[in-house]
Design a protein around this motif. Sequence first.
Motif, PDB file in Angstrom:
ATOM      1  N   SER A 140       0.825  -1.210   0.000  1.00  0.00           N
ATOM      2  CA  SER A 140       0.000   0.000   0.000  1.00  0.00           C
ATOM      3  C   SER A 140       0.858   1.257   0.000  1.00  0.00           C
ATOM      4  O   SER A 140       0.534   2.237  -0.678  1.00  0.00           O
ATOM      5  CB  SER A 140      -0.942  -0.013   1.201  1.00  0.00           C
ATOM      6  OG  SER A 140      -1.871  -1.066   1.061  1.00  0.00           O
ATOM      7  N   PHE A 161       2.015   1.650  -3.515  1.00  0.00           N
ATOM      8  CA  PHE A 161       0.909   2.074  -4.374  1.00  0.00           C
ATOM      9  C   PHE A 161       0.635   3.573  -4.218  1.00  0.00           C
ATOM     10  O   PHE A 161       0.635   4.319  -5.197  1.00  0.00           O
ATOM     11  CB  PHE A 161      -0.346   1.261  -4.043  1.00  0.00           C
ATOM     12  CG  PHE A 161      -1.565   1.647  -4.828  1.00  0.00           C
ATOM     13  CD1 PHE A 161      -1.754   1.164  -6.110  1.00  0.00           C
ATOM     14  CD2 PHE A 161      -2.525   2.490  -4.288  1.00  0.00           C
ATOM     15  CE1 PHE A 161      -2.879   1.511  -6.841  1.00  0.00           C
ATOM     16  CE2 PHE A 161      -3.649   2.843  -5.013  1.00  0.00           C
ATOM     17  CZ  PHE A 161      -3.825   2.352  -6.290  1.00  0.00           C
ATOM     18  N   TYR A 162       0.386   4.018  -2.979  1.00  0.00           N
ATOM     19  CA  TYR A 162       0.012   5.420  -2.768  1.00  0.00           C
ATOM     20  C   TYR A 162       1.202   6.371  -2.914  1.00  0.00           C
ATOM     21  O   TYR A 162       1.044   7.487  -3.394  1.00  0.00           O
ATOM     22  CB  TYR A 162      -0.668   5.595  -1.403  1.00  0.00           C
ATOM     23  CG  TYR A 162      -2.062   5.031  -1.407  1.00  0.00           C
ATOM     24  CD1 TYR A 162      -3.116   5.737  -1.983  1.00  0.00           C
ATOM     25  CD2 TYR A 162      -2.334   3.772  -0.877  1.00  0.00           C
ATOM     26  CE1 TYR A 162      -4.395   5.212  -2.024  1.00  0.00           C
ATOM     27  CE2 TYR A 162      -3.615   3.239  -0.905  1.00  0.00           C
ATOM     28  CZ  TYR A 162      -4.635   3.964  -1.488  1.00  0.00           C
ATOM     29  OH  TYR A 162      -5.901   3.449  -1.534  1.00  0.00           O
ATOM     30  N   ASP A 211      -6.674  -0.535  -5.350  1.00  0.00           N
ATOM     31  CA  ASP A 211      -5.433  -0.517  -4.576  1.00  0.00           C
ATOM     32  C   ASP A 211      -5.114  -1.960  -4.170  1.00  0.00           C
ATOM     33  O   ASP A 211      -5.876  -2.880  -4.508  1.00  0.00           O
ATOM     34  CB  ASP A 211      -5.536   0.449  -3.389  1.00  0.00           C
ATOM     35  CG  ASP A 211      -6.284  -0.070  -2.175  1.00  0.00           C
ATOM     36  OD1 ASP A 211      -6.807  -1.208  -2.190  1.00  0.00           O
ATOM     37  OD2 ASP A 211      -6.344   0.673  -1.181  1.00  0.00           O
ATOM     38  N   VAL A 230     -10.110   3.101  -6.441  1.00  0.00           N
ATOM     39  CA  VAL A 230      -9.549   4.442  -6.523  1.00  0.00           C
ATOM     40  C   VAL A 230      -9.892   4.975  -7.914  1.00  0.00           C
ATOM     41  O   VAL A 230      -9.897   4.223  -8.890  1.00  0.00           O
ATOM     42  CB  VAL A 230      -8.017   4.402  -6.308  1.00  0.00           C
ATOM     43  CG1 VAL A 230      -7.409   5.790  -6.477  1.00  0.00           C
ATOM     44  CG2 VAL A 230      -7.677   3.812  -4.935  1.00  0.00           C
TER      45      VAL A 230
END
Length: 153
Positions: free
Chosen positions: A33, A36-37, A140, A146
């Motif tokens: 995560s 990803f972000y 995600d 998203v």
Amino acid sequence: MLSSSQSVNCILVPGDLRKVHHIALNVKDMQASRHFYGNILGLHELTGDEVPATLVELVATGKVANFITPDGTILDLFGTPDLTPPDPDPERNFTRAYHLAFDIDPLSFDRAVAVIRENQIAIAYGPVTRPTGRGVYFYDPDGFMVEIRCDPM
């Protein structure tokens, strides 16, 4: 619970709420995560003195990661290794939250879609063009939807 004969003396009026302060997501794999972000979506991860004092210990132990969106909203990721949705199919809504949407400059939209594809991220829907602009919906690492969207050119 108030009865119909009771009046409410204390209510919020337009302008009392100023902005969204933060959004908190439970995530199964913190590293996936964070990648990803932070790396794919390009959000800035708060580190060092940027981390809110109330979360320093949780960040230091790897249980929480904080990102800031371009408009200043904080995105908190809470590591929940045992997290499993009621249904493993992300097409089936399993929470009351439907998706998290990020706005992007229309000139950068196609590049964003290319980045999603290059990183082999599952696209749920789109890209689509509507009177309100363009959008692409994807997942995600935990299957939370998203969206990246832009206004019409």
